[in-house]
Design an enzyme around this catalytic site. Sequence first.
Site, PDB file in Angstrom:
ATOM      1  CD  GLU A 237       0.631  -0.561   3.120  1.00  0.00           C
ATOM      2  OE1 GLU A 237       1.469  -0.151   3.943  1.00  0.00           O
ATOM      3  OE2 GLU A 237       0.555  -1.746   2.764  1.00  0.00           O
ATOM      4  CG  ASP A 238       4.806   0.672   1.092  1.00  0.00           C
ATOM      5  OD1 ASP A 238       4.387   0.042   0.098  1.00  0.00           O
ATOM      6  OD2 ASP A 238       5.694   0.223   1.836  1.00  0.00           O
ATOM      7  CG  PHE A 239       4.655   1.265  -5.306  1.00  0.00           C
ATOM      8  CD1 PHE A 239       5.895   1.683  -5.745  1.00  0.00           C
ATOM      9  CD2 PHE A 239       3.653   1.069  -6.249  1.00  0.00           C
ATOM     10  CE1 PHE A 239       6.133   1.915  -7.090  1.00  0.00           C
ATOM     11  CE2 PHE A 239       3.874   1.294  -7.598  1.00  0.00           C
ATOM     12  CZ  PHE A 239       5.126   1.717  -8.019  1.00  0.00           C
TER      13      PHE A 239
END
Length: 399
Positions: A237-239
């Site tokens: 989810e960070d990307f």
Amino acid sequence: MSHYYADFTCLVVALAFFVFWIGYWFVHLLAIAYGKWKLHSKSCKLPKETPYPAVSILKPLTGVDVNLFSNLETFFTMRYPVYELLFCISDESDPSLMLVKKLIEKYPDVDAQIFIGGEKVGINPKINNIQLGYASAKYELFMISDSGVRMKDDTLIDMVQHMKEDVGLIHQMPFVCDRDGFPATLEKIYFGTAHARIYLAADFVGINCATGMSALMRKKLIDEAGGLKAFGCYLAEDFFLAKAIKDRGWKIGICSQPAWQNPGICQIPTFQERIIRWTKLRIAMVPSTIVFEPLSECMMLGILAAWSVYWLFECDPLAVYLLHVLFWFLLDWILLSVVQDGPLPFSKFEFVLGWFLRELTAPFLFLNALLRPAIRWKAGVYRLKWGGVVEEIKPTVKL
């Protein structure tokens, strides 16, 4: 005629590898120079005129380890005017709940809340866990911080200082605290050399390299993208959070302080499984990783460089390979010293052992990730699709 075409093909391939090899030395030098300039800035001071904006900090917790209490306590003792701590715990029986309650009792002046149970909005268990906290966040700036991260008293100041008017996300480059034992040495070598090299170079040229272990974002941008729940279909989810921000014309970047990881469990198999999991995610999200990541490893690139130099210039390939390894080793030592910004907690001999173990096992870890695409993370087992979307599969599937 066929012999001519074969020679011409080898010449072109050798030239391509040679150019890539030379270019990668510039990546080494860029990472060292940029790291020296960017990291460990001493300018973190509270402003005199304009007050800092308030920050909501989301802390997803699952389970405990020996360092969890001290790691969490660093968030209660930060030197920052206004912030709130939103502890998100997936289950009421989770032992981390007791530690959080003790800290809230110890620091009654810190604005802290506990959210239990989360909300099922997708496959990603981290997103599900912090959804309630995100919905209750009071401030425009919010931060997601993993349980194993320690904060210095001025870390949040540093992050907010880097949140300029045209910046939508500030993240910390992953690094690790000083700990005892060879597994800890291996982790520090990896995060201070191979990982730091790509992270710093990517940030310098503006490539999305954000990791979610410690990231500060503008809430309005995530809400425009559908809120955190819109990213529940991804494991990385960070990307995709960073991508959504960049797609809206905002900048992302790193702050000057690394993220000091301090998990209580430090074992070589656990560390290697983590590297394999990250590699699987990169392969799914950026398929070109299949080609370029193995070529960026010291041993593999050294072999290709030695062959190309022999083909192009008839130099001794063994001598070229040994010089390649030596200079790579020395530049990694310099980069690690820059990232550490102080004395290293191990000897040069331990560095040699850890460095060679990391470099020699890297191709095998990549091959493992390529041949075993399923991911085991926390209590679930997942199958990645091209583009990063994930689906949950039965835990009995062989990894």
